[in-house]
Design a protein around this motif. Structure first.
Motif, PDB file in Angstrom:
ATOM      1  N   LEU A 273       0.827  -1.214   0.000  1.00 32.42           N
ATOM      2  CA  LEU A 273       0.000   0.000   0.000  1.00 32.42           C
ATOM      3  C   LEU A 273       0.861   1.264   0.000  1.00 32.42           C
ATOM      4  CD1 LEU A 273      -2.742  -1.112   2.561  1.00 32.42           C
ATOM      5  CD2 LEU A 273      -3.075  -0.720   0.111  1.00 32.42           C
ATOM      6  N   ILE A 274       1.953   1.248   0.766  1.00 31.66           N
ATOM      7  CA  ILE A 274       2.813   2.429   0.841  1.00 31.66           C
ATOM      8  C   ILE A 274       3.470   2.727  -0.507  1.00 31.66           C
ATOM      9  CG2 ILE A 274       5.008   3.226   1.828  1.00 31.66           C
ATOM     10  CD1 ILE A 274       4.004   1.999   4.498  1.00 31.66           C
ATOM     11  N   LEU A 275       3.731   1.674  -1.289  1.00 29.05           N
ATOM     12  CA  LEU A 275       4.323   1.883  -2.611  1.00 29.05           C
ATOM     13  C   LEU A 275       3.393   2.646  -3.557  1.00 29.05           C
ATOM     14  CD1 LEU A 275       6.147  -1.513  -3.263  1.00 29.05           C
ATOM     15  CD2 LEU A 275       7.190   0.727  -2.883  1.00 29.05           C
ATOM     16  N   LEU A 276       2.118   2.770  -3.190  1.00 28.26           N
ATOM     17  CA  LEU A 276       1.186   3.546  -4.007  1.00 28.26           C
ATOM     18  C   LEU A 276       1.259   5.047  -3.712  1.00 28.26           C
ATOM     19  CD1 LEU A 276      -1.981   1.245  -3.808  1.00 28.26           C
ATOM     20  CD2 LEU A 276      -0.323   1.400  -5.676  1.00 28.26           C
ATOM     21  N   LEU A 277       1.790   5.419  -2.533  1.00 24.92           N
ATOM     22  CA  LEU A 277       1.797   6.833  -2.139  1.00 24.92           C
ATOM     23  C   LEU A 277       2.617   7.749  -3.058  1.00 24.92           C
ATOM     24  CD1 LEU A 277       1.861   6.545   1.759  1.00 24.92           C
ATOM     25  CD2 LEU A 277       0.127   7.713   0.393  1.00 24.92           C
TER      26      LEU A 277
ATOM     27  N   HIS B  81      -6.785  10.789  -2.532  1.00 26.41           N
ATOM     28  CA  HIS B  81      -5.927   9.605  -2.603  1.00 26.41           C
ATOM     29  C   HIS B  81      -5.191   9.398  -1.273  1.00 26.41           C
ATOM     30  CE1 HIS B  81      -5.495  10.198  -7.269  1.00 26.41           C
ATOM     31  NE2 HIS B  81      -6.688   9.762  -6.921  1.00 26.41           N
ATOM     32  N   ILE B  82      -4.726  10.508  -0.695  1.00 27.75           N
ATOM     33  CA  ILE B  82      -4.047  10.425   0.606  1.00 27.75           C
ATOM     34  C   ILE B  82      -4.991   9.819   1.645  1.00 27.75           C
ATOM     35  CG2 ILE B  82      -3.029  11.756   2.499  1.00 27.75           C
ATOM     36  CD1 ILE B  82      -2.036  13.770   0.501  1.00 27.75           C
ATOM     37  N   TYR B  83      -6.206  10.340   1.682  1.00 32.03           N
ATOM     38  CA  TYR B  83      -7.164   9.872   2.683  1.00 32.03           C
ATOM     39  C   TYR B  83      -7.434   8.370   2.538  1.00 32.03           C
ATOM     40  CZ  TYR B  83      -8.208  14.873   3.304  1.00 32.03           C
ATOM     41  OH  TYR B  83      -8.120  16.226   3.544  1.00 32.03           O
TER      42      TYR B  83
END
Length: 430
Positions: free
Chosen positions: A88-92, A100-102
Motif C-alpha cells: 500500500l505504501i508503494l502507491l503513495l 488519494h491520501i485519505y
C-alpha cells in the motif's frame, strides 16, 4: 540490553519493530511534505484529516482484533500485515489528489490496527521476567522515538538526493524487512481466555474491563495530554517552521528530532527511576511537562525556544507512554492481555482522533496561537482526570467480596485483583 538481546525471539521482534518504525518515521515527514505540496497553506487541515482517518481505523478495528486475537496464527498474521502495508505504501508516490491520501492512509492504518495490539500482547510471553519486560518497554519506547529522531534526520539527508516521494519507497522496504524478521522468530501460541464465547461479549470485554480499572482510566486521561502534544507536533511542525519561522524542510526534521531526543532521554533512564518512584508520580509529571510546554507555545516563540519546547514535549510524552505496558500487564490476566492492549490502543487513539482534527483545522482556520491554546486546554483536562482518577494508594492485592450461593454468606478474601470473568466490578472501599 545484552541480556535482552540474548533472547533470540525478542531480538528478532525488537529489530522488526525498529525497522518498521524507522520507515514510518520517514514516511511521516514525507506525508507532511506531500500534503504541503498538494494543499499549500491548507496542509495542516489535510494532514489533520488524514491522521484523523488513521485514528478512526485504530479506534474501530483494534477492539475487533483484540476480541479474537487469541484465535489468530500470530506469526503469519503479523508478517502478512507487514507485507500488505509495504504494498500500500508503494502507491503513495503516485498520489496526485488529496482524496488519494485519505484512502491510502485509511487502508494502511487498518493494517496497523490489526498489527500493534497483537505485537504488544506477544512481548510479555516472550519475556516473562518482569524486570526484563520493563526494560523491553523502555527499548520499545526508544524504537518509537526513531520516528522523531533518527528517521527525521535520515529523511533530511535523503531529501538532499531525492524528492520526498522517494521516501515512501524506503518505508516499504522497512516493512518487508520487518516481516522477514517476524517470520524467523518463534512466537508462543496465544493463551485461551476463560470467558464467554459470544461475539458481543468478546467485543465489549476489553474496553469495559479497561474502563473499570481506576489506574487505566487515569492512563486514558494522561493519553489526552500525550495526544495533544503529539498532534500539535505532527500536524503543525511543518506549518510553524515553514510559515511562522520561514525555514526549510531540514528544520522541520530537526524540530521532530528534538522531540525524539527528549523522549529517548527519558526512556533510557526510566527503568532505573522506577525503582525509586511510583508510576503514578512519573505519569503525572509527564502531564505537567506537556501542559507547561504547550502553554509557552501560545506566544509563538523563536526557533531556539521552539526546539526547547519540542524537547520538553518529547520528555513528557515518554514519561507517560513508556510505563503503560507494565500497568496494563499488571491489570489483567495474561490470557486477557490481547483484549486489554487492544482496548488501550483503541481508546488512546480516540484521543488522537480528536486532537488531530482540532490541531489541523484549528491552525488552518484560527491560526497557530489558537491551536496551541486548544491543545493546552485539552492537556490540562487530561492532567486533571489523571490526578483525580489514579489512586494515591494502588496495591496489587485488594480485599473484596464474592456473593454466596443458595443463601450462603458472602466470602471475603484478598489477592492480586484484576477485572476478569470472576471479578466483573472493581471493589468499592467501605
Amino acid at each position: 540490553m545484552n541480556v535482552l538481546l540474548s533472547n533470540r525471539n525478542y531480538r528478532h521482534l525488537f529489530f522488526a519493530q525498529i525497522t518498521s518504525l524507522a520507515g514510518t518515521g520517514i514516511s511521516t515527514i514525507a506525508l507532511a511534505l506531500l500534503a504541503y505540496n498538494l494543499a499549500g497553506d491548507r496542509a495542516g487541515s489535510v494532514l489533520g484529516t488524514a491522521l484523523a482517518l488513521k485514528m478512526f481505523a485504530y479506534v474501530i478495528l483494534a477492539p475487533v482484533i483484540g476480541a479474537f486475537a487469541h484465535k489468530l496464527p500470530r506469526k503469519q498474521w503479523l508478517a502478512g500485515l507487514d507485507l500488505v502495508r509495504a504494498g500500500l505504501i508503494l502507491l503513495l508516490p503516485f498520489v496526485s489528489e488529496i482524496w488519494h491520501i485519505y484512502l491510502l492512509i485509511l487502508a494502511i492504518n487498518s493494517c496497523s490496527a490489526g498489527f500493534t495490539p497483537v505485537y504488544q500482547s506477544v512481548l510479555p510471553q516472550v519475556l516473562p521476567d518482569k524486570q526484563q519486560y520493563m526494560k523491553a518497554l523502555s527499548w520499545s519506547r526508544l524504537a518509537y522515538d526513531l520516528e522523531q529522531l533518527l528517521s527525521p534526520t535520515l529523511a533530511g539527508l535523503l531529501l538532499t538526493v531525492m524528492s520526498f516521494r522517494g521516501l515512501f519507497i524506503a518505508d516499504a522496504i522497512t516493512f518487508l524487512l520487518s516481516g522477514a524478521l517476524i517470520i524467523t522468530a518463534v512466537i508462543p501460541a496465544a493463551l485461551q481466555p476463560e470467558r464467554k464465547k459470544s461475539i458481543i461479549h468478546n467485543l465489549q470485554f476489553g474496553i469495559r474491563s479497561y474502563l473499570k480499572t481506576p489506574r487505566l482510566r487515569a492512563v486514558l486521561g494522561a493519553y489526552m495530554a500525550v495526544a495533544s502534544a503529539s498532534a500539535m507536533a505532527i500536524v503543525n511542525t511543518v506549518i510553524y517552521v515553514s510559515e511562522a519561522l520561514n525555514k526549510s524542510e531540514q528544520e522541520t526534521a530537526m524540530a521532530m528530532a528534538a522531540m525524539g531526543f527528549g523522549s529517548m532521554l527519558i526512556a533510557l533512564n526510566l527503568p532505573r527511576w522506577l525503582k525509586k518512584h511510583e508510576i503514578r508520580s512519573v505519569i503525572l509529571t509527564g502531564c505537567i511537562m506537556i501542559v507547561a510546554a504547550l502553554a509557552v507555545g501560545i506566544s509563538l516563540p523563536s526557533w531556539s525556544v521552539f526546539l526547547l519546547l519540542w524537547f520538553v514535549l518529547g520528555m513528557g510524552t515518554s514519561l507517560i507512554q513508556t510505563p503503560v505496558g507494565a500497568l496494563i500487564n499488571r491489570s489483567c490476566r495474561e490470557s486477557d492481555s490481547p483484549a486489554f492492549f487492544a482496548a488501550n490502543f483503541s481508546l488512546s487513539h480516540l484521543c488522537w482522533f480528536f486532537t488531530y482534527l482540532l490541531a489541523g483545522w484549528g491552525s488552518a482556520t484560527l491560526g497557530l496561537t489558537h491551536a496551541f491554546m486548544m491543545m493546552t486546554a485539552l492537556s490540562l483536562a487530561g492532567l486533571l482526570v489523571a490526578l483525580k482518577t489514579y489512586p494515591k494508594h494502588d496495591p496489587e492485592e485488594l480485599e473484596h467480596a464474592h456473593p454466596g450461593n443458595d443463601g450462603e454468606p458472602e466470602t471475603v478474601h484478598s489477592h492480586h485483583f484484576v477485572i476478569d470473568i470472576d471479578h466483573p466490578e472493581w471493589p468499592v472501599k467501605p
